[in-house]
Design a protein around this motif. Sequence first.
Motif, mmCIF file in Angstrom:
data_model
loop_
_atom_site.group_PDB
_atom_site.id
_atom_site.type_symbol
_atom_site.label_atom_id
_atom_site.label_comp_id
_atom_site.label_asym_id
_atom_site.label_seq_id
_atom_site.Cartn_x
_atom_site.Cartn_y
_atom_site.Cartn_z
ATOM 1 N N GLY A 190 65.259 -63.620 -5.085
ATOM 2 C CA GLY A 190 64.649 -63.672 -3.758
ATOM 3 C C GLY A 190 63.219 -64.161 -3.800
ATOM 4 N N THR A 191 62.462 -63.703 -4.794
ATOM 5 C CA THR A 191 61.060 -64.100 -4.913
ATOM 6 C C THR A 191 60.935 -65.573 -5.294
ATOM 7 O OG1 THR A 191 60.357 -61.864 -5.475
ATOM 8 C CG2 THR A 191 58.911 -63.654 -6.157
ATOM 9 N N THR B 69 61.981 -67.829 -2.430
ATOM 10 C CA THR B 69 60.970 -67.838 -1.371
ATOM 11 C C THR B 69 59.779 -68.709 -1.766
ATOM 12 O OG1 THR B 69 61.626 -65.633 -0.636
ATOM 13 C CG2 THR B 69 59.430 -66.372 -0.007
ATOM 14 N N ARG B 70 59.412 -68.671 -3.029
ATOM 15 C CA ARG B 70 58.299 -69.483 -3.533
ATOM 16 C C ARG B 70 58.611 -70.973 -3.601
ATOM 17 N NH1 ARG B 70 56.148 -67.119 -9.242
ATOM 18 N NH2 ARG B 70 55.336 -65.103 -8.577
ATOM 19 N N LEU C 216 70.027 -64.842 1.548
ATOM 20 C CA LEU C 216 68.977 -65.812 1.247
ATOM 21 C C LEU C 216 69.293 -67.210 1.769
ATOM 22 C CD1 LEU C 216 68.175 -64.855 -2.451
ATOM 23 C CD2 LEU C 216 66.885 -64.219 -0.396
ATOM 24 N N ASP D 67 69.542 -70.446 3.658
ATOM 25 C CA ASP D 67 68.595 -70.967 4.654
ATOM 26 C C ASP D 67 68.716 -72.486 4.658
ATOM 27 O OD1 ASP D 67 66.354 -71.869 6.055
ATOM 28 O OD2 ASP D 67 65.086 -70.231 5.373
ATOM 29 N N ARG E 72 65.486 -74.669 4.551
ATOM 30 C CA ARG E 72 64.772 -74.745 3.278
ATOM 31 C C ARG E 72 65.678 -75.207 2.129
ATOM 32 N NH1 ARG E 72 62.378 -70.349 1.023
ATOM 33 N NH2 ARG E 72 61.053 -71.894 -0.005
ATOM 34 N N LYS F 235 61.244 -60.191 -1.841
ATOM 35 C CA LYS F 235 60.855 -61.607 -1.843
ATOM 36 C C LYS F 235 59.413 -61.834 -2.277
ATOM 37 C CE LYS F 235 64.143 -62.782 1.816
ATOM 38 N NZ LYS F 235 64.304 -63.343 3.178
ATOM 39 N N GLU F 236 58.712 -60.765 -2.629
ATOM 40 C CA GLU F 236 57.295 -60.926 -2.968
ATOM 41 C C GLU F 236 56.930 -60.109 -4.207
ATOM 42 O OE1 GLU F 236 55.008 -60.010 0.500
ATOM 43 O OE2 GLU F 236 55.740 -61.745 1.610
#
Length: 306
Positions: free
Chosen positions: A119-120, A123-124, A141, A143, A146, A257-258
Motif C-alpha cells: 500500500g505504501t 501510493t508513493r 488499492l 485505481d 493512477r 499507505k504511509e
Amino acid sequence: MLLDAASLYFRAFYGVPTSITTPDGRPINAVRGFLDMTARLLTAHAPDRLVACWDDDWRPAFRVEALPSYKAHRLAPDGSEEVVPDDLSPQVPILVDVLAAAGIDRVGAPGYEADDIIGTLATRADRPVDVVTGDRDLFQLVDDARGIRVLYTARGIGDIELVDEAVVTAKYGIPGRAYADFAVLRGDPSDGLPGVAGVGAKTAAALINEFGDLAGIRSAVQRTVVPRPPLTAAVLKKIHAAANYLDAAPVVVAVAKEIDLPPIEGALPRTPADPAALAALATAHGLESSLKRLGAALGWPADAVA
C-alpha cells in the motif's frame, strides 16, 4: 511490480510437489516455484522495477487490538505464531538468501504486513503499478486513474486475472474503489473478519451503492426513521447490533499507505548482486534451472548462474 511474497511462496508450496527436493533430499518446492513464478511474471509483464514485499509481522498488534479474531484461526495451539507447514518453514530463509544474492529488493517493516508495504509503495509510485497477490484485500488499492491494478493469482500463475476498477465492479456490483468497505460489511472468514451478521455480499453492495461508503451507511442508519430498502428494518437492526465491530473493522481491513520506509529503488538487477553466493545457493539447493530462468527473464548474461 510489487510481489506479495508470502502469498506467492505459499501458493508455490501448495502448487509444486514436495518431491522437488535439494540434492540432499529436503523439499525446495516453494523456493523453486517462487522463482519460476517471478520469471514468468517478468517475462509476461516486463516491469521496470520489482520489489518482494514481506510480512515482517503477519498479525500486527494494532489489528489484533482492534479485532482479536483477526487471523486467530491461523495461530499455533500455544498462540505464539502462525501455523506453517513443516516442509515450508525451512525454505523461507533460503528464499531470503536467494533474493539477496540475486539483487532483488525485499522490503518489510516491523509491525506491518506485506499488504502495508504494498500500500505504501503503490501510493508513493510515480508510475503504473502491478500488485501480484492471491489476497482479495488488495483489491482496495485498484485505481484506474493512477494505473494501479492487481494481478490476481487465485487460479494460479498460469491463469492470472487482471483486476482493475471495472473488474471489481463486475465481480461485486460496487464502485471500483469501494472494496475495503464492502469487505468490512461482508466479512472474510480467511482473515477472521466476521462481517455484519446477516449482511451478505448482495446487501453490502446495495448499501454501498445507495450511500457511497461505510461512513455514509452508518450516518444513514442513525438518521433513518422509516425503514426502506436497502435499509430495511432487519438490516437496520443488524447494523445497530454490529456497531462495535464496525468501529473496529476498518482499522483491520484498511491497508496502511504511509509507513515510514526508506526510498526503495526496486531496480531490476542486470547481474546478480553476489554471484558467488548465488552459485553456492544454486548448488546447495538444486536451484540452477530456476535461477537460469529467472536470469533469462532479467536479462542476465548466460553464465551469470554457473
